[in-house]
Design a protein around this motif. Sequence first.
Motif, PDB file in Angstrom:
ATOM      1  N   VAL A   1       0.876  -1.200   0.087  1.00 50.53           N
ATOM      2  CA  VAL A   1       0.087  -0.099  -0.100  1.00 50.53           C
ATOM      3  C   VAL A   1       1.029   1.240  -0.054  1.00 50.53           C
ATOM      4  N   GLU A   2       1.713   1.359   1.009  1.00 46.26           N
ATOM      5  CA  GLU A   2       2.677   2.659   0.986  1.00 46.26           C
ATOM      6  C   GLU A   2       3.292   2.829  -0.192  1.00 46.26           C
ATOM      7  N   GLY A   3       4.036   1.679  -0.922  1.00 43.87           N
ATOM      8  CA  GLY A   3       4.950   1.804  -1.997  1.00 43.87           C
ATOM      9  C   GLY A   3       4.136   1.978  -3.263  1.00 43.87           C
ATOM     10  N   SER A   4       2.720   1.425  -3.424  1.00 39.42           N
ATOM     11  CA  SER A   4       1.956   2.010  -4.369  1.00 39.42           C
ATOM     12  C   SER A   4       1.407   3.480  -4.474  1.00 39.42           C
ATOM     13  N   ILE A   5       1.182   4.018  -3.137  1.00 40.40           N
ATOM     14  CA  ILE A   5       0.792   5.478  -2.936  1.00 40.40           C
ATOM     15  C   ILE A   5       1.940   6.151  -3.503  1.00 40.40           C
ATOM     16  N   ARG A   6       3.199   5.907  -2.855  1.00 37.79           N
ATOM     17  CA  ARG A   6       4.349   6.757  -3.244  1.00 37.79           C
ATOM     18  C   ARG A   6       4.693   6.630  -4.696  1.00 37.79           C
ATOM     19  N   ILE A   7       4.691   5.520  -5.292  1.00 36.13           N
ATOM     20  CA  ILE A   7       4.844   5.589  -6.981  1.00 36.13           C
ATOM     21  C   ILE A   7       4.119   6.217  -7.691  1.00 36.13           C
TER      22      ILE A   7
ATOM     23  N   ILE B   1      -8.166   6.848   4.054  1.00 30.67           N
ATOM     24  CA  ILE B   1      -7.393   6.303   5.211  1.00 30.67           C
ATOM     25  C   ILE B   1      -6.810   7.518   5.757  1.00 30.67           C
ATOM     26  N   PRO B   2      -6.900   7.871   6.949  1.00 27.28           N
ATOM     27  CA  PRO B   2      -5.975   9.082   7.658  1.00 27.28           C
ATOM     28  C   PRO B   2      -4.717   8.745   7.662  1.00 27.28           C
ATOM     29  N   PHE B   3      -3.875   9.786   7.765  1.00 26.58           N
ATOM     30  CA  PHE B   3      -2.442   9.596   7.783  1.00 26.58           C
ATOM     31  C   PHE B   3      -1.686  10.759   8.439  1.00 26.58           C
ATOM     32  N   LEU B   4      -0.487  10.256   8.784  1.00 25.22           N
ATOM     33  CA  LEU B   4       0.243  11.459   9.725  1.00 25.22           C
ATOM     34  C   LEU B   4      -0.488  11.790  11.038  1.00 25.22           C
ATOM     35  N   LYS B   5      -0.643  13.208  11.196  1.00 19.36           N
ATOM     36  CA  LYS B   5      -1.510  13.499  12.561  1.00 19.36           C
ATOM     37  C   LYS B   5      -2.849  12.942  12.671  1.00 19.36           C
ATOM     38  N   ALA B   6      -3.500  12.804  11.567  1.00 21.26           N
ATOM     39  CA  ALA B   6      -4.670  12.293  11.685  1.00 21.26           C
ATOM     40  C   ALA B   6      -4.842  10.952  11.995  1.00 21.26           C
ATOM     41  N   TRP B   7      -3.968  10.127  11.536  1.00 20.12           N
ATOM     42  CA  TRP B   7      -3.759   8.669  11.861  1.00 20.12           C
ATOM     43  C   TRP B   7      -3.381   8.749  13.483  1.00 20.12           C
ATOM     44  N   LYS B   8      -2.351   9.188  14.014  1.00 15.94           N
ATOM     45  CA  LYS B   8      -2.311   9.402  15.410  1.00 15.94           C
ATOM     46  C   LYS B   8      -3.453   9.770  16.250  1.00 15.94           C
TER      47      LYS B   8
ATOM     48  N   GLN C   1      -7.790   2.421  14.116  1.00 11.31           N
ATOM     49  CA  GLN C   1      -6.515   2.267  13.415  1.00 11.31           C
ATOM     50  C   GLN C   1      -6.396   0.723  12.825  1.00 11.31           C
ATOM     51  N   ARG C   2      -6.875  -0.219  13.777  1.00  9.51           N
ATOM     52  CA  ARG C   2      -6.991  -1.584  13.441  1.00  9.51           C
ATOM     53  C   ARG C   2      -7.685  -2.017  12.396  1.00  9.51           C
ATOM     54  N   LYS C   3      -8.882  -1.195  12.469  1.00 12.14           N
ATOM     55  CA  LYS C   3      -9.889  -1.368  11.203  1.00 12.14           C
ATOM     56  C   LYS C   3      -9.005  -1.085   9.949  1.00 12.14           C
ATOM     57  N   TYR C   4      -8.402  -0.105   9.897  1.00 11.09           N
ATOM     58  CA  TYR C   4      -7.503   0.495   8.625  1.00 11.09           C
ATOM     59  C   TYR C   4      -6.500  -0.681   8.235  1.00 11.09           C
ATOM     60  N   GLU C   5      -5.686  -0.968   9.430  1.00 13.41           N
ATOM     61  CA  GLU C   5      -4.831  -1.970   9.189  1.00 13.41           C
ATOM     62  C   GLU C   5      -5.078  -3.250   8.604  1.00 13.41           C
ATOM     63  N   LEU C   6      -6.142  -3.692   9.001  1.00 11.73           N
ATOM     64  CA  LEU C   6      -6.881  -4.963   8.427  1.00 11.73           C
ATOM     65  C   LEU C   6      -7.231  -4.552   6.832  1.00 11.73           C
ATOM     66  N   PHE C   7      -7.830  -3.479   6.727  1.00  9.31           N
ATOM     67  CA  PHE C   7      -8.230  -3.201   5.246  1.00  9.31           C
ATOM     68  C   PHE C   7      -6.987  -3.194   4.267  1.00  9.31           C
TER      69      PHE C   7
ATOM     70  N   ASP D   1      -5.621  -6.632   3.872  1.00 10.72           N
ATOM     71  CA  ASP D   1      -6.427  -7.296   2.672  1.00 10.72           C
ATOM     72  C   ASP D   1      -5.877  -7.047   1.285  1.00 10.72           C
ATOM     73  N   ILE D   2      -5.718  -5.703   1.123  1.00 12.37           N
ATOM     74  CA  ILE D   2      -5.205  -5.373  -0.135  1.00 12.37           C
ATOM     75  C   ILE D   2      -3.818  -5.643  -0.467  1.00 12.37           C
ATOM     76  N   GLU D   3      -2.751  -5.764   0.616  1.00 14.32           N
ATOM     77  CA  GLU D   3      -1.486  -6.323   0.577  1.00 14.32           C
ATOM     78  C   GLU D   3      -1.725  -7.810   0.060  1.00 14.32           C
ATOM     79  N   GLU D   4      -2.491  -8.615   0.689  1.00 10.51           N
ATOM     80  CA  GLU D   4      -2.643  -9.911   0.342  1.00 10.51           C
ATOM     81  C   GLU D   4      -3.120 -10.086  -1.039  1.00 10.51           C
TER      82      GLU D   4
END
Length: 146
Positions: free
Chosen positions: A62-68, A98-105, A112-118, A121-124
């Motif tokens: 997910v992170e790599g895809s967003i950055r690319i 999905i919130p990130f940085l300050k909004a994630w914290k 957070q766990r709900k988004y992590e599971l989501f 699933d994408i990674e899998e």
Amino acid sequence: MLIIFFLSFFIYKKYISLANIKRAQAEQAERLRAAQQEKYKYIIDSLKILSQALMTGQVGVVEGSIRIKVLIDHHDPDLHKNQSYTVFSDIFAETEHIPFLKAWKELDKRSQRKYELFMSDIEENRGEEVKAAAVKLNAELSRPLH
């Protein structure tokens, strides 16, 4: 005779002034070209590093895809039309909410766990597709430009 001298002097000063302006414009154009070339090289290098990191699992799908996807936006947006690379845009769109940085914290642990599971699933489900796109992108970027 005095008028001819003053007119000649005026013309000479204008000529020198215009020559200086042209030289300054040429120098500015060269600096701009060099800056654009440096930015282009930085983006290419970043895309290569990210695609290699995706291929070796050093960065998440997910992170790599967003950055690319964001780097492709700056490099050559037409690459998004290439079927091999649409996966990066697709994942970006799927995770845009999905919130990130300050909004994630600021999220509670349950959210957070709900988004992590989501994201898991994408990674899998899309991991192999993303890695294949990363391999192709890396190969394309590593080709000599002749």
